[in-house]
Design a protein around this motif. Structure first.
Motif, short mmCIF file in Angstrom:
data_model
loop_
_atom_site.label_atom_id
_atom_site.label_comp_id
_atom_site.label_asym_id
_atom_site.label_seq_id
_atom_site.Cartn_x
_atom_site.Cartn_y
_atom_site.Cartn_z
N GLY A 5 46.92 68.25 -27.89
CA GLY A 5 46.31 67.52 -26.79
C GLY A 5 44.96 68.07 -26.46
N VAL A 9 43.12 66.16 -20.33
CA VAL A 9 44.21 65.28 -19.89
C VAL A 9 45.51 66.04 -19.66
CG1 VAL A 9 43.26 63.20 -20.93
CG2 VAL A 9 44.79 64.64 -22.28
N PHE A 10 45.60 67.24 -20.17
CA PHE A 10 46.80 68.06 -19.94
C PHE A 10 46.29 69.48 -19.73
CE2 PHE A 10 51.07 69.77 -20.80
CZ PHE A 10 51.83 68.83 -20.14
N LYS A 39 35.47 56.94 -27.68
CA LYS A 39 36.03 57.10 -26.35
C LYS A 39 37.55 57.04 -26.43
CE LYS A 39 32.24 57.07 -23.75
NZ LYS A 39 31.89 58.16 -22.84
N LEU A 40 38.17 57.75 -25.51
CA LEU A 40 39.63 57.76 -25.43
C LEU A 40 40.01 56.97 -24.18
CD1 LEU A 40 41.64 59.40 -27.18
CD2 LEU A 40 41.60 61.16 -25.43
N THR A 41 40.91 56.02 -24.32
CA THR A 41 41.33 55.23 -23.17
C THR A 41 42.57 55.84 -22.55
OG1 THR A 41 40.50 53.28 -24.28
CG2 THR A 41 41.91 52.91 -22.38
N LEU A 42 42.53 56.08 -21.27
CA LEU A 42 43.69 56.67 -20.60
C LEU A 42 44.75 55.59 -20.36
CD1 LEU A 42 42.03 59.17 -18.10
CD2 LEU A 42 42.47 59.39 -20.53
N GLY A 43 45.86 56.02 -19.81
CA GLY A 43 47.02 55.15 -19.69
C GLY A 43 46.85 53.94 -18.79
N ASP A 44 45.80 53.97 -17.94
CA ASP A 44 45.59 52.80 -17.07
C ASP A 44 44.85 51.69 -17.82
OD1 ASP A 44 43.05 53.80 -17.28
OD2 ASP A 44 42.76 54.19 -15.15
N GLY A 45 44.44 51.98 -19.04
CA GLY A 45 43.76 50.97 -19.84
C GLY A 45 42.32 50.75 -19.43
N LEU A 46 41.84 51.50 -18.46
CA LEU A 46 40.49 51.30 -17.94
C LEU A 46 39.62 52.55 -18.08
CD1 LEU A 46 41.37 49.47 -14.60
CD2 LEU A 46 40.44 48.44 -16.67
N GLN A 48 37.94 55.81 -19.33
CA GLN A 48 37.63 56.33 -20.65
C GLN A 48 37.00 57.70 -20.56
OE1 GLN A 48 35.09 53.24 -22.06
NE2 GLN A 48 36.74 51.74 -21.94
N PRO B 11 52.49 52.75 -19.65
CA PRO B 11 51.02 52.72 -19.68
C PRO B 11 50.48 51.77 -20.75
CG PRO B 11 51.83 54.98 -19.75
CD PRO B 11 53.01 54.09 -19.95
N PHE B 12 49.18 51.59 -20.71
CA PHE B 12 48.46 50.81 -21.70
C PHE B 12 48.77 51.33 -23.11
CE2 PHE B 12 44.51 50.74 -24.29
CZ PHE B 12 44.35 49.38 -24.43
N GLU B 41 38.88 50.26 -25.47
CA GLU B 41 40.28 49.89 -25.72
C GLU B 41 40.42 49.19 -27.06
OE1 GLU B 41 38.54 49.20 -22.81
OE2 GLU B 41 39.97 48.46 -21.34
N GLY B 72 49.84 46.41 -19.25
CA GLY B 72 49.58 47.85 -19.24
C GLY B 72 48.35 48.24 -18.45
N GLN B 73 47.37 47.35 -18.39
CA GLN B 73 46.14 47.72 -17.70
C GLN B 73 46.33 47.66 -16.19
OE1 GLN B 73 43.11 45.12 -19.29
NE2 GLN B 73 42.59 46.61 -20.86
N ARG B 74 45.79 48.66 -15.53
CA ARG B 74 46.01 48.80 -14.09
C ARG B 74 45.49 47.59 -13.31
NH1 ARG B 74 44.85 54.24 -10.74
NH2 ARG B 74 46.13 55.11 -12.38
N PRO B 99 49.03 62.38 -24.93
CA PRO B 99 49.15 63.05 -23.63
C PRO B 99 48.22 62.48 -22.58
CG PRO B 99 48.49 64.60 -25.37
CD PRO B 99 48.69 63.28 -26.03
N GLU B 100 47.17 61.80 -23.03
CA GLU B 100 46.23 61.22 -22.06
C GLU B 100 46.85 60.08 -21.26
OE1 GLU B 100 45.78 61.28 -25.35
OE2 GLU B 100 45.01 59.37 -26.13
N THR B 101 48.04 59.64 -21.65
CA THR B 101 48.69 58.56 -20.90
C THR B 101 49.87 59.05 -20.06
OG1 THR B 101 50.24 58.02 -22.69
CG2 THR B 101 48.12 56.92 -22.76
N GLU B 104 49.63 58.56 -16.18
CA GLU B 104 49.82 57.17 -15.79
C GLU B 104 51.30 56.79 -15.89
OE1 GLU B 104 47.75 55.21 -14.48
OE2 GLU B 104 48.52 53.19 -14.75
#
Lengths: 296, 181
Positions: A5, A9-10, A39-46, A48, B11-12, B41, B72-74, B99-101, B104
């Motif tokens: 990782g 982010v962790f 770029k890395l997209t985080l879990g919210d999809g928005l 970066q 998550p996304f 994305e 998935g998108q906020r 891990p970046e997700t 979320e």
């Protein structure tokens, strides 16, 4: 399977918590991060962030059964003579001479020589190495973009002197210096959660050194008082109570639970706690679903 | 005809659409929209769900299970509560290799628990990926302290794996029905 990782982010604290709670044995390596341009997209999809690839190795930490036993880092001379000098157990001249004359000795061999020559005691060596390792961890806690990899079941080299350090204290001490409010808010989004102790709290709190503020907070934990209420009772700001709770959480000393009276989370609008759907569903329906899915 | 529903959230890019596609008896009704080619994305995948995914499993003439996948998108999270209404239980999908997700995923889990106190399981998806974190490590990373919450190894494109996750959720629902009130 390695744990890979990025500290963006962790965080180091989260990593130490994971290693501590799962009592892992292995080596954690941190690398210089090189931006890949992607770029890395985080879990919210928005959101970066810059994607970074691992470059040169810059730190190694060895763990046994969840305890930190050895640490070294570029730019922090880990030679035993230097470690003892930084701890004030040797003067500059002594340290330089030892480094020159005992260049071929490993740490264990050198430690024996120094103890036999009455330069230092065994206790001096243990405490100095402990201090050195903890200072590396504290440095790591300020890093926020480096790639990491944890490889399990790798023992440290025989030549190293291993000094086991309980991570709980390191985590709590380290989180005292976290000043980034945004990070704390993300970690503890909702102050209307209550706190409770995990199972076997006596065992968990054994050998833990809490400060006055941590003890004050611990005194109010009963599974009902919310974090907000505890903060108010202790006359702490939201950031202060978040920082303390974050440290206790990461050290595995407390758990967050949702009290009946908790506010709903921010997401969604006009949330109403619904009746559980399955109270209206017959047991037979679930059993038929099980049979169907098994045979699908 | 009785219909029941389960929600697949996460998550996304965690594999929700794939999960439903693997088990649904109908072509999944997806509200996917192409991701702008110049956006970050787009590197992850070409399309993303904007309203919901919809799959179906017909048990018999009297009973149908609907599977709803959340976007998935906020920015589409206003859909979540609508989809959660009346659900039997839910699955939280997590991409174990990203891990970046995780943060979320934790937030989504808490949100859905607040919508309805229904049983749920967490699916540690993409366990076939070389960088996947093990389910027991994910449990700590996601702060799932309650050991009664099942954290299951999953590969969403594998039908058997998907069946296993849904069965575990159904077993959890049965356990809750049997639990003393």
């Amino acid at each position: 399977m390695a744990l890979k990782g990025n500290l963006a982010v962790f965080t180091t604290t989260q990593l130490l918590n994971l290693i501590n709670l799962s009592k892992k044995t292995g080596v954690l390596t941190l690398y210089e991060g090189h931006k890949t341009g992607k770029k890395l997209t985080l879990g919210d999809g928005l959101t970066q962030i810059d994607e970074v690839a691992p470059g040169k190795e810059i730190a190694h930490l060895n763990f046994q059964q969840g305890m930190l036993v050895f640490a070294d880092m570029n730019g922090k001379d880990g030679h035993l003579a230097s470690v003892l000098q930084r701890a004030g157990k040797l003067n500059e001249e002594q340290a330089r001479t030892i480094r020159e004359k005992a260049a071929t000795l490993n740490d264990k061999g050198l430690a024996l020589r120094l103890i036999n020559a009455n330069y230092v005691t065994k206790n001096d060596i243990v405490r100095s190495i402990q201090k050195h390792a903890v200072s590396i961890v504290f440095d790591l806690m300020t890093w926020n973009k480096e790639p990491f990899e944890f490889k399990e079941n790798i023992a440290p080299p025989d030549s190293h002197i291993l000094v086991p350090i309980d991570l709980k204290n390191v985590i709590i001490e380290g989180t005292r210096v976290i000043t980034e409010q945004k990070h704390l808010e993300e970690e503890i989004e909702n102050l209307d959660f209550a706190l409770k102790f995990p199972e076997n709290p006596g065992e968990k709190f054994k050998n833990v050194q809490l400060g006055t503020n941590e003890w004050r907070v611990v005194g109010f934990i009963n599974g009902k008082n919310t974090i907000r209420q505890i903060g108010k009772a202790c006359n702490m700001t939201d950031t202060e109570i978040r920082r303390i709770v974050y440290g206790l959480l990461q050290a595995g000393l407390v758990q967050m639970i949702r009290p009946q009276s908790a506010e709903q989370p921010k997401r969604g609008t006009d949330l109403k706690r619904q009746q559980p759907a399955n109270t209206r569903i017959e047991r037979d329906v679930i059993q038929r679903l099980i049979v169907k899915i098994k045979n699908t | 005809m009785q219909t029941v529903k389960m929600v697949i959230t996460g998550p996304f890019s965690s594999g929700k659409t794939e999960f439903i596609k693997s088990i649904s008896e109908i072509e999944v009704v997806s509200t996917e929209s192409p991701i702008a080619k110049d956006s970050a994305e787009a590197l992850e995948k070409a399309n993303t769900t904007v309203a919901m995914d919809f799959g179906r499993i017909t048990v018999d003439d009297d009973l149908v299970l609907y599977l709803f996948g959340t976007p998935g998108q906020r920015r589409f999270d206003f859909m979540w509560e609508i989809l959660a209404e009346g659900m039997l239980g839910f699955v939280v999908m997590v991409d174990s290799s990203k891990p970046e997700t995780f943060r979320e995923a934790r937030s989504i889990l808490e949100t859905f628990r607040a919508y309805a106190p229904t049983p749920y399981v967490v699916a540690a998806n993409k366990q076939d990926h070389p960088d996947a974190w093990k389910p027991e490590d994910l449990r700590i990373a996601l702060r799932i302290e309650d050991e009664n919450v099942k954290l299951l190894s999953c590969v969403a494109k594998d039908k058997e794996s998907v069946k296993e996750v849904l069965l575990e959720l159904l077993y959890s629902i049965l356990e809750e029905m049997d639990a003393p009130k």
